[in-house]
Design an enzyme around this catalytic site. Structure first.
Site, PDB file in Angstrom:
ATOM      1  N   GLY A  16      -0.245   4.385   0.416  1.00 38.02           N
ATOM      2  CA  GLY A  16      -1.065   5.476   0.954  1.00 38.02           C
ATOM      3  C   GLY A  16      -0.254   6.343   1.907  1.00 38.02           C
ATOM      4  O   GLY A  16       0.975   6.348   1.873  1.00 38.02           O
ATOM      5  N   GLU A  31     -19.844  15.738   3.472  1.00 38.03           N
ATOM      6  CA  GLU A  31     -19.192  16.520   2.425  1.00 38.03           C
ATOM      7  C   GLU A  31     -19.852  16.330   1.059  1.00 38.03           C
ATOM      8  O   GLU A  31     -20.073  17.288   0.330  1.00 38.03           O
ATOM      9  CB  GLU A  31     -17.690  16.201   2.401  1.00 38.03           C
ATOM     10  CG  GLU A  31     -17.026  16.817   3.638  1.00 38.03           C
ATOM     11  CD  GLU A  31     -15.577  16.429   3.872  1.00 38.03           C
ATOM     12  OE1 GLU A  31     -15.156  15.357   3.413  1.00 38.03           O
ATOM     13  OE2 GLU A  31     -14.871  17.215   4.526  1.00 38.03           O
ATOM     14  N   GLY A  36       0.801  -1.210   0.000  1.00 42.39           N
ATOM     15  CA  GLY A  36       0.000   0.000   0.000  1.00 42.39           C
ATOM     16  C   GLY A  36       0.838   1.266   0.000  1.00 42.39           C
ATOM     17  O   GLY A  36       1.655   1.481   0.890  1.00 42.39           O
TER      18      GLY A  36
END
Lengths: 429, 429
Positions: B15, B174, B13
C-alpha cells in the site's frame, strides 16, 4: 403516423444485430423493447484483450440503458433478464423476473460455447464468449503466473506454466499471440523468478490450417507470426478429453496443463419453446428465410450469429461475425419500417476479415487483397476503434493501446478476485 | 558499500506505506521483498467511486510487479501471497504458498472492516475496504436497480430501492453523495420505470456529526450538501442488528432494506504470531515507538494504518489516512538507510484533509483554512489525480472525470457478474 396504434417489437439480445435494429427501426411504428441478461452491450472481437490484460472490461462494454434510453432511440426500452422461454402461442417471452408480450419477436441472442458433449469440459476450461468469461480467464492466467513464481515443485510448476489454447480460429490465434507476447516481452522483466523458457504456449487445431475462414496467405502468415512469438502451433490434432489436468488427443499424445483456453466451438443460445415443435437447425441456429423470418413460426425473426440463412454463396450460412449481424439488423429495420412496401431480401456485403497476432502483426483479407504486418495491424486497430460504442470507450482504448505499444507492456495485469464472498450475493438469488 | 552483505527486508503490504518505504530505502544495504495478497497497489480513497460506477477498478489499481520490478526499485521483489503467520522466533513469515525469511520485518498491511461482533453482519452488508469489495458493491447496487425496474410487488420494490449507508466518515459521506447523484440526475433518464421518489438514500451515523475528523464547518457543509442531493441523513442513530432485511436501531426504529453499505468501523489486518505473546493494541493496531518499532518485538516495525503511535498531539494515534502511511514509510526508509546515524523520530506533518460529496461539492480543511463548493471539489480532484500511481491511470481517470462532469453521467454502470462459474476456479484452490 402518430395516430395508428404502435406495435410492440421485442428483441432478445442487445448485441450488434439487436442494437442496430433498435436504432434504425421506425419508432413511430414500433414500441421497441430490448431484453438482455447483461445490462451492457459487449464487444466480442476484443474479449481476448480482456483475457490477456490488454484492456479493461469496461472499455469494451457500454451500458445498454445509457444507449437505449437516449434520445436517438425515441422511447425504446431496456429490460434486464435472461429469456428462458419463448411462448409463440401466447406471444410472450419469459425471463427469470417477468413475462413480456410481443407482436413481433426478434431473436438476436447470439452464441455461446459448444463443448461437443466432452464430459465436464465446461467446468475445467476457460472460455472467451462473454465479458465475464474473459475476466475469469484473465484472473486465472495471472493466478497461474503468480503461483508458479513461488512454486518449487518442478512437476506442478511445469503444469502451471503450460498454457494450451484449443482452436485455431480468430479467437484462438489472438489469445495465443497475446500469451506469446507475454512470454517473449513481459516475463523476463516482471517475473524474474520464472525463466521464460519454462512458460509454454501451445495452440492446437484439429484441421490442417489456422484461420480457415480467411485466405491461405492469412493462414500461413498467422502460423509464421505465432511461431515468431514462440507459440508452439500443433495442427491436425483432435482433442479427446481433459481429465486430471491432462489433455488427451486422438493420436494418443497428451499434455499436462492447469490451463486450457477453449475456443474450438460455438452454438446458438438455447431457449425453451412453447406452442410449437419448430426447433433450431445445425449449430443451434434458427433457420430463416431471406427476410430473416424463422421458418415455421409467425412473427418471429432471427438475426446475427443465431440465424441460419443459406443460399448458393453461403450454403452453410453466413460467417458468425459482427458485420453479418449489423447488416441483418439494418435490413430488418428497413423492412419493418416500411410495412406497405415489398420487403428487401438480405444480401451480405462482405467487407473483409481480419485477425491480429500481436504488436505490428496482423492479417487482413479484403476481397482478393491480403495485408500483413504493421499495415494490417494498423488497419485492424482503426476498424476496431471505429466499431466500439461510445466516445469515452474509444478514447480510453486508444490510450491503452498506444501505452502498450510504446511501453511493450499492458498496464492491466490485475487479479481482481473476491477474497471471501462471491460477487453474487445470497440475497440476490 | 557493495561489499557488505545485504540484509533482507520483508514488507507485508504494497500500500502507500510499504511501497513508499520500498522505493526510498537504500537498495545497496537491503534486499527488499514486498508480500501482498493482491498483485496490485490499490487506492482506497477512490474505492467509493468504483462502487458508484464512476471509475473502473483498473483505473485506481497498479500492478505491483510493474512497479516493483522496474529500474527505480533496483532489484526489489514482489511475492504473491497472504501472510497468515509471523514467526518472530524463526524470523520468517508464512503465506498460503511459501515461507519467507527476514532480517527485518515491516508490517504495513493496513486495515479491514470491523463489524463489532454483530452476528452475520459481515455476510449481509457491502463494504468498501478493498477493490473487490467495491466491485461487489457496484454489482449489487446495479442489481437492485435492475430488479426493482421489473418488480411489481410494492413491498419488495420499496426494499430494493432503499439504500442505507452506515457510518458518517469520509467513505460513508462519499458513497451516500454518489447515490444521491444517481437518484437526482440519472434515474429519471435511464430508469424510466422507476420514479426517483421511490429511491431512498439514507445515511445513518451514531454520533451527532458527519466527518468528525474534520472541522465543524466541514461537518455542516457535508450535511447541507448531502441533503441537497436528497440524501436522508440521520444522526445519533446507533445500529443494533440487521436480520431478515430489517435494520434495527437502539432507539427502536427500523428500516427495511436489501442493501446496507457498511463504513462504520475498521480494524487492523489480523495475523497469527508465533514465538511471542505480544499482541496488537486498540483497533488491532500494533503499538510502535516513535521509530515505528513494534513494542516487545525485535526487528519488527509497523507503519501506516496498522501502526499505533501515540504522543501528546495524537493520544489515540494518528488518523488512518494515506498521508500518515506515506510519511511513516519515508521516515523509516531514511532511518534504515543510515544505520550508523541516530534515527529520526517520526513527526506527522498534517497536510489537511478533504472529502467530496458530489459534483462541485466538496469540503477541504488545511490547517485553519476551510474550502467548500467547486473550489474544494477542484482541489480534491487535483490532489487525488496527483497521488494516483502511473501516468496511464491518471490520464484515464482524468478523462472519466471530465466525461462524467460534462455529461452528468458516469459511463460505467456495468454489472459484471459471472453467469455460471465462480471467478475462482476449482483447480486453483
Amino acid at each position: 403516423m402518430g395516430t395508428t396504434e404502435k406495435k410492440k417489437l421485442v428483441i432478445i439480445g442487445g448485441g450488434f444485430g439487436g442494437l442496430n435494429l433498435a436504432k434504425k427501426i421506425d419508432k413511430e411504428l414500433w414500441n421497441v423493447v430490448i431484453v438482455d441478461r447483461n445490462n451492457y452491450h459487449s464487444f466480442p472481437p476484443l474479449f481476448y484483450q480482456v483475457a490477456s490484460s490488454g484492456l479493461e472490461p469496461a472499455s469494451i462494454s457500454f451500458p445498454l440503458r445509457r444507449e437505449i434510453h437516449s434520445r436517438k432511440y425515441h422511447g425504446a426500452q431496456y429490460h434486464f433478464g435472461r429469456v428462458e422461454k419463448i411462448d409463440v402461442a401466447a406471444r410472450c417471452v419469459h425471463t427469470q423476473f417477468e413475462t413480456i408480450g410481443y407482436d413481433t419477436l426478434v431473436i438476436a441472442a447470439g452464441t455461446t460455447n459448444n463443448f461437443f458433449g466432452i464430459p465436464d469440459l465446461e467446468k475445467r476450461v476457460y472460455t472467451l464468449k462473454s465479458t465475464t468469461e474473459a475476466i475469469r480467464c484473465r484472473n486465472e492466467l495471472l493466478d497461474r503466473l503468480e503461483r508458479a513464481s513461488v512454486c518449487t515443485n518442478p512437476e506442478v510448476r511445469a503444469r502451471m506454466l503450460t498454457f494450451v489454447v484449443v482452436g485455431g480460429g480468430p479467437a484462438g490465434v489472438e489469445i495465443a499471440g497475446a500469451l506469446g507476447e507475454l512470454k517473449r516481452y513481459i516475463l523476463k522483466r516482471e517475473y524474474p523468478s520464472i525463466n521464460p523458457d519454462e512458460m509454454r504456449v501451445i495452440l492446437v487445431e484439429g484441421t490442417d490450417a489456422l484461420l480457415r475462414a480467411m485466405g491461405p496467405k492469412s493462414s500461413a502468415d498467422a502460423l509464421t507470426g505465432l511461431r515468431q512469438l514462440l507459440v508452439d502451433v500443433q495442427l491436425g490434432k483432435i482433442m479427446k478429453s481433459y481429465d486430471n489436468r491432462c489433455l488427451m488427443f486422438a493420436d494418443g499424445s497428451k499434455i499436462y496443463t492447469d490451463t486450457v483456453i477453449w475456443t474450438a466451438g460455438i452454438t446458438g443460445m438455447p431457449f425453451e419453446i412453447e406452442g410449437s415443435d419448430v426447433a433450431p437447425g445445425p449449430g443451434a441456429r434458427w433457420v430463416v428465410d431471406k427476410l430473416n423470418r424463422v421458418k415455421g413460426l409467425d412473427n418471429v425473426y432471427a438475426i446475427g450469429d443465431i440465424a441460419l440463412m443459406t443460399d448458393d454463396k453461403y450454403p452453410k450460412g453466413h460467417p458468425q461475425v459482427a458485420q453479418v449481424a449489423l447488416q441483418m439488423g439494418a435490413n430488418l429495420a428497413a423492412n419493418l419500417s416500411r410495412p406497405d412496401k415489398e420487403p428487401r431480401p438480405f444480401e451480405y456485403r462482405d467487407k473483409g476479415s481480419m485477425a491480429t497476432i500481436g504488436r505490428d502483426r496482423a492479417v487482413v483479407d479484403i476481397g482478393k487483397v491480403h495485408l500483413k504486418g504493421r499495415l494490417a495491424w494498423f488497419a485492424w486497430l482503426v476498424v476496431h476503434l471505429m466499431t466500439l460504442l461510445g466516445m469515452r470507450n474509444r478514447t480510453v482504448v486508444f490510450i491503452n493501446w498506444m501505452w502498450s505499444y510504446f511501453t511493450f507492456s499492458a498496464g492491466l495485469r490485475l487479479l481482481f478476485r473476491p477474497d471471501k464472498y462471491p460477487l453474487r450475493h445470497h440475497w440476490a438469488e
